[in-house]
Design a protein around this motif. Structure first.
Motif, PDB file in Angstrom:
ATOM      1  N   MET A 164       0.805  -1.214   0.000  1.00 46.25           N
ATOM      2  CA  MET A 164       0.000   0.000   0.000  1.00 46.25           C
ATOM      3  C   MET A 164       0.844   1.273   0.000  1.00 46.25           C
ATOM      4  O   MET A 164       0.358   2.344  -0.375  1.00 46.25           O
ATOM      5  CB  MET A 164      -0.968   0.017   1.188  1.00 46.25           C
ATOM      6  CG  MET A 164      -0.320   0.190   2.548  1.00 46.25           C
ATOM      7  SD  MET A 164      -1.497   0.755   3.819  1.00 46.25           S
ATOM      8  CE  MET A 164      -2.641  -0.590   3.934  1.00 46.25           C
ATOM      9  N   LEU A 165       2.102   1.168   0.436  1.00 48.64           N
ATOM     10  CA  LEU A 165       2.918   2.367   0.612  1.00 48.64           C
ATOM     11  C   LEU A 165       4.147   2.335  -0.291  1.00 48.64           C
ATOM     12  O   LEU A 165       4.952   1.407  -0.230  1.00 48.64           O
ATOM     13  CB  LEU A 165       3.365   2.495   2.070  1.00 48.64           C
ATOM     14  CG  LEU A 165       2.251   2.691   3.103  1.00 48.64           C
ATOM     15  CD1 LEU A 165       2.798   2.556   4.512  1.00 48.64           C
ATOM     16  CD2 LEU A 165       1.597   4.063   2.928  1.00 48.64           C
ATOM     17  N   THR A 166       4.290   3.344  -1.132  1.00 47.81           N
ATOM     18  CA  THR A 166       5.511   3.530  -1.898  1.00 47.81           C
ATOM     19  C   THR A 166       6.462   4.412  -1.089  1.00 47.81           C
ATOM     20  O   THR A 166       6.055   5.070  -0.124  1.00 47.81           O
ATOM     21  CB  THR A 166       5.217   4.197  -3.246  1.00 47.81           C
ATOM     22  OG1 THR A 166       4.662   5.508  -2.999  1.00 47.81           O
ATOM     23  CG2 THR A 166       4.210   3.366  -4.048  1.00 47.81           C
ATOM     24  N   ARG A 167       7.698   4.425  -1.483  1.00 48.34           N
ATOM     25  CA  ARG A 167       8.692   5.220  -0.747  1.00 48.34           C
ATOM     26  C   ARG A 167       8.372   6.711  -0.752  1.00 48.34           C
ATOM     27  O   ARG A 167       8.800   7.453   0.135  1.00 48.34           O
ATOM     28  CB  ARG A 167      10.089   4.976  -1.329  1.00 48.34           C
ATOM     29  CG  ARG A 167      10.619   3.577  -1.052  1.00 48.34           C
ATOM     30  CD  ARG A 167      12.036   3.385  -1.586  1.00 48.34           C
ATOM     31  NE  ARG A 167      12.525   2.049  -1.296  1.00 48.34           N
ATOM     32  CZ  ARG A 167      13.123   1.690  -0.175  1.00 48.34           C
ATOM     33  NH1 ARG A 167      13.317   2.595   0.782  1.00 48.34           N
ATOM     34  NH2 ARG A 167      13.534   0.455   0.013  1.00 48.34           N
ATOM     35  N   HIS A 169       5.336   7.929  -0.481  1.00 46.47           N
ATOM     36  CA  HIS A 169       4.119   8.213   0.284  1.00 46.47           C
ATOM     37  C   HIS A 169       4.481   8.792   1.645  1.00 46.47           C
ATOM     38  O   HIS A 169       5.415   8.317   2.306  1.00 46.47           O
ATOM     39  CB  HIS A 169       3.290   6.936   0.458  1.00 46.47           C
ATOM     40  CG  HIS A 169       1.865   7.200   0.848  1.00 46.47           C
ATOM     41  ND1 HIS A 169       1.503   7.582   2.123  1.00 46.47           N
ATOM     42  CD2 HIS A 169       0.714   7.159   0.125  1.00 46.47           C
ATOM     43  CE1 HIS A 169       0.202   7.748   2.177  1.00 46.47           C
ATOM     44  NE2 HIS A 169      -0.309   7.496   0.984  1.00 46.47           N
ATOM     45  N   LEU A 171       3.257   8.441   4.471  1.00 50.67           N
ATOM     46  CA  LEU A 171       3.120   7.502   5.583  1.00 50.67           C
ATOM     47  C   LEU A 171       4.166   6.389   5.542  1.00 50.67           C
ATOM     48  O   LEU A 171       4.210   5.560   6.440  1.00 50.67           O
ATOM     49  CB  LEU A 171       1.725   6.879   5.577  1.00 50.67           C
ATOM     50  CG  LEU A 171       0.552   7.835   5.832  1.00 50.67           C
ATOM     51  CD1 LEU A 171      -0.771   7.101   5.693  1.00 50.67           C
ATOM     52  CD2 LEU A 171       0.666   8.473   7.207  1.00 50.67           C
ATOM     53  N   TYR A 172       5.002   6.384   4.498  1.00 52.13           N
ATOM     54  CA  TYR A 172       6.017   5.324   4.392  1.00 52.13           C
ATOM     55  C   TYR A 172       7.030   5.459   5.528  1.00 52.13           C
ATOM     56  O   TYR A 172       7.567   6.540   5.787  1.00 52.13           O
ATOM     57  CB  TYR A 172       6.728   5.419   3.044  1.00 52.13           C
ATOM     58  CG  TYR A 172       7.778   4.350   2.826  1.00 52.13           C
ATOM     59  CD1 TYR A 172       7.419   3.080   2.380  1.00 52.13           C
ATOM     60  CD2 TYR A 172       9.125   4.597   3.074  1.00 52.13           C
ATOM     61  CE1 TYR A 172       8.361   2.084   2.173  1.00 52.13           C
ATOM     62  CE2 TYR A 172      10.083   3.611   2.872  1.00 52.13           C
ATOM     63  CZ  TYR A 172       9.698   2.360   2.419  1.00 52.13           C
ATOM     64  OH  TYR A 172      10.636   1.382   2.225  1.00 52.13           O
ATOM     65  N   SER A 176       6.477  -1.268   2.902  1.00 50.88           N
ATOM     66  CA  SER A 176       5.302  -1.010   2.062  1.00 50.88           C
ATOM     67  C   SER A 176       4.047  -1.673   2.624  1.00 50.88           C
ATOM     68  O   SER A 176       2.950  -1.435   2.128  1.00 50.88           O
ATOM     69  CB  SER A 176       5.554  -1.517   0.639  1.00 50.88           C
ATOM     70  OG  SER A 176       5.741  -2.929   0.642  1.00 50.88           O
ATOM     71  N   THR A 177       4.207  -2.480   3.650  1.00 49.65           N
ATOM     72  CA  THR A 177       3.093  -3.210   4.271  1.00 49.65           C
ATOM     73  C   THR A 177       2.688  -2.530   5.574  1.00 49.65           C
ATOM     74  O   THR A 177       3.530  -2.209   6.406  1.00 49.65           O
ATOM     75  CB  THR A 177       3.497  -4.662   4.544  1.00 49.65           C
ATOM     76  OG1 THR A 177       3.849  -5.295   3.313  1.00 49.65           O
ATOM     77  CG2 THR A 177       2.365  -5.438   5.202  1.00 49.65           C
ATOM     78  N   ASN A 178       1.381  -2.353   5.739  1.00 51.19           N
ATOM     79  CA  ASN A 178       0.888  -1.734   6.971  1.00 51.19           C
ATOM     80  C   ASN A 178      -0.515  -2.251   7.270  1.00 51.19           C
ATOM     81  O   ASN A 178      -1.512  -1.680   6.833  1.00 51.19           O
ATOM     82  CB  ASN A 178       0.867  -0.208   6.849  1.00 51.19           C
ATOM     83  CG  ASN A 178       0.612   0.491   8.176  1.00 51.19           C
ATOM     84  OD1 ASN A 178      -0.082  -0.041   9.035  1.00 51.19           O
ATOM     85  ND2 ASN A 178       1.164   1.678   8.337  1.00 51.19           N
ATOM     86  N   THR A 341      -3.990   1.544  -2.234  1.00 48.36           N
ATOM     87  CA  THR A 341      -3.264   2.516  -1.427  1.00 48.36           C
ATOM     88  C   THR A 341      -3.985   2.702  -0.092  1.00 48.36           C
ATOM     89  O   THR A 341      -5.110   2.212   0.094  1.00 48.36           O
ATOM     90  CB  THR A 341      -3.216   3.859  -2.160  1.00 48.36           C
ATOM     91  OG1 THR A 341      -4.572   4.355  -2.276  1.00 48.36           O
ATOM     92  CG2 THR A 341      -2.608   3.708  -3.556  1.00 48.36           C
ATOM     93  N   PRO A 342      -3.383   3.444   0.845  1.00 47.58           N
ATOM     94  CA  PRO A 342      -4.119   3.728   2.087  1.00 47.58           C
ATOM     95  C   PRO A 342      -5.466   4.395   1.830  1.00 47.58           C
ATOM     96  O   PRO A 342      -6.456   4.090   2.511  1.00 47.58           O
ATOM     97  CB  PRO A 342      -3.164   4.658   2.846  1.00 47.58           C
ATOM     98  CG  PRO A 342      -1.805   4.270   2.364  1.00 47.58           C
ATOM     99  CD  PRO A 342      -1.982   3.938   0.917  1.00 47.58           C
TER     100      PRO A 342
END
Length: 363
Positions: A164-167, A169, A171-172, A176-178, A341-342
């Motif tokens: 869900m998270l690219t570098r 983003h 929130l990164y 990439s996993t949350n 994505t989030p």
């Protein structure tokens, strides 16, 4: 004579140091397990430490004081954890390989607080062992949380919250996993529900990108150990959400893939075989949870696009079970071909909340 040391309160599961005021002579005394609240399939050892495997597993405590620390072992150094203080996300961290003490929060206002650690990453990122919270300037108090509902999720990387998270983003934070930001976790928090995530990136019901399929691990406590069986009677959810078949759909189009060949040989399974395998898995879930509502979901990636036959397969499988407490929901597909994505997980959560609200109102 034993040395006398100034007070430091440690909190572990079933056994450990008993919090007292002033100073103490070190000794091992039994402590009430009511000071911890856990979510997820865990193993509590004889010494009171807690083995952590699945994404979304959390350990929570209430305490009085201004600072909280934790001792944790991680066997690979790839796991990420969220730290939640007073029901609010505080920060996240990557666990170092081996055993280490971590500062979770400091300079908190005087009074009572709540702390939780929450595993954000996949089970195959390694096992962790929780040894206890530490309150240098305070003490634990009884944990009284009582979730209103109980949910359980079976799924793949979408349910894990992978990719869900690219570098780039905001929130990164190194991964990439949350899972904490996944649609399932958002839904659980909306309903003040406990949630368990029996989920693994790349997994399918009939074929996976890896060597294991969901029917082979859904009943394990430790997903890496085939002898580690879960006691289903210990947690009876109000609703079970199953979101599988995205990876089956993708792999059935790749007949040269080693896992396709391993599971099917050279020919794709027929539609009635796919329907039967799905219905059989849902029947297994029903056998463990006779009173739960089972929601069979799919999405939000390519398996719910118009060209996919899998929503129809799932509808047919559910109809064949002739069970009024089994339903379906198909998430709207994401805009591109990547993981949601989030922001897209928030959309999924809103969809799921709308579906679950009338179901849970009857529980």
């Amino acid at each position: 004579m034993k040395p006398v040391r100034c007070f430091i309160a440690w909190l572990i599961g079933a056994t450990g140091l008993l919090p007292i005021s002033g100073c103490y002579a070190p000794q091992s005394l039994r402590q009430s397990s009511s000071t911890l609240y856990t979510e997820g399939r865990i193993i509590t050892t004889d010494s009171g430490s807690i083995r952590i495997f699945w994404p979304g597993t959390s350990i929570q405590a209430r305490f009085e004081g201004s600072e909280v620390r934790m001792r944790l072992y991680d066997d690979a150094g790839r796991n990420h954890f969220a730290v939640i203080i007073d029901d609010t996300f505080h920060h996240s961290f990557r666990a170092d390989k081996g055993e280490k003490e971590y500062l979770l929060a400091s300079a908190l206002p005087a009074g009572r607080h709540q702390v939780a650690i929450y595993k954000m990453t996949d089970w195959f990122d390694g096992e962790s062992v929780f040894y206890g919270f530490k309150f240098p300037y305070g003490k634990p108090v009884a944990e009284t949380r009582k979730p209103r509902y109980q949910l359980e999720f079976y799924g793949n990387s979408i349910t894990v919250g992978a990719g869900m998270l690219t570098r780039s983003h905001p929130l990164y934070a190194g991964s990439s996993t949350n899972n904490y930001l996944s649609y399932g976790a958002l839904t659980a928090r909306h309903f003040n529900a406990s949630a368990r995530f029996i989920a693994s990136s790349g997994i399918g019901l009939m074929v996976s990108w890896g060597s294991l399929i969901m029917p082979e691990i859904y009943d394990r406590c430790n997903p890496a150990d085939s002898s580690s069986r879960w006691n289903f009677s210990s947690y009876q959810p109000d609703v079970v959400i199953v979101n599988l078949m995205q990876n089956d759909y993708a792999l059935l189009q790749q007949k040269n893939n080693s896992q396709f060949i391993r599971r099917f040989g050279s020919a794709s399974p027929a539609a009635d075989t796919i329907v039967g395998r799905y219905a059989g898995f849902i029947a297994q879930i029903r056998a463990h949870y006779p009173d739960a509502y089972i929601l069979c979901c799919l999405g939000s990636m390519s398996a719910v696009r118009p060209e996919s036959p899998f929503p129809a397969y799932i509808r047919t499988a559910v109809a064949s079970l002739n069970d009024q407490n089994i339903g379906t929901h198909f998430f709207r597909p994401v805009a591109g071909n990547e993981h949601p994505t989030p922001e897209e997980h928030e959309i999924m959560a809103r969809e799921l909340i709308q579906v679950l609200t009338p179901i849970l109102s009857k529980r």
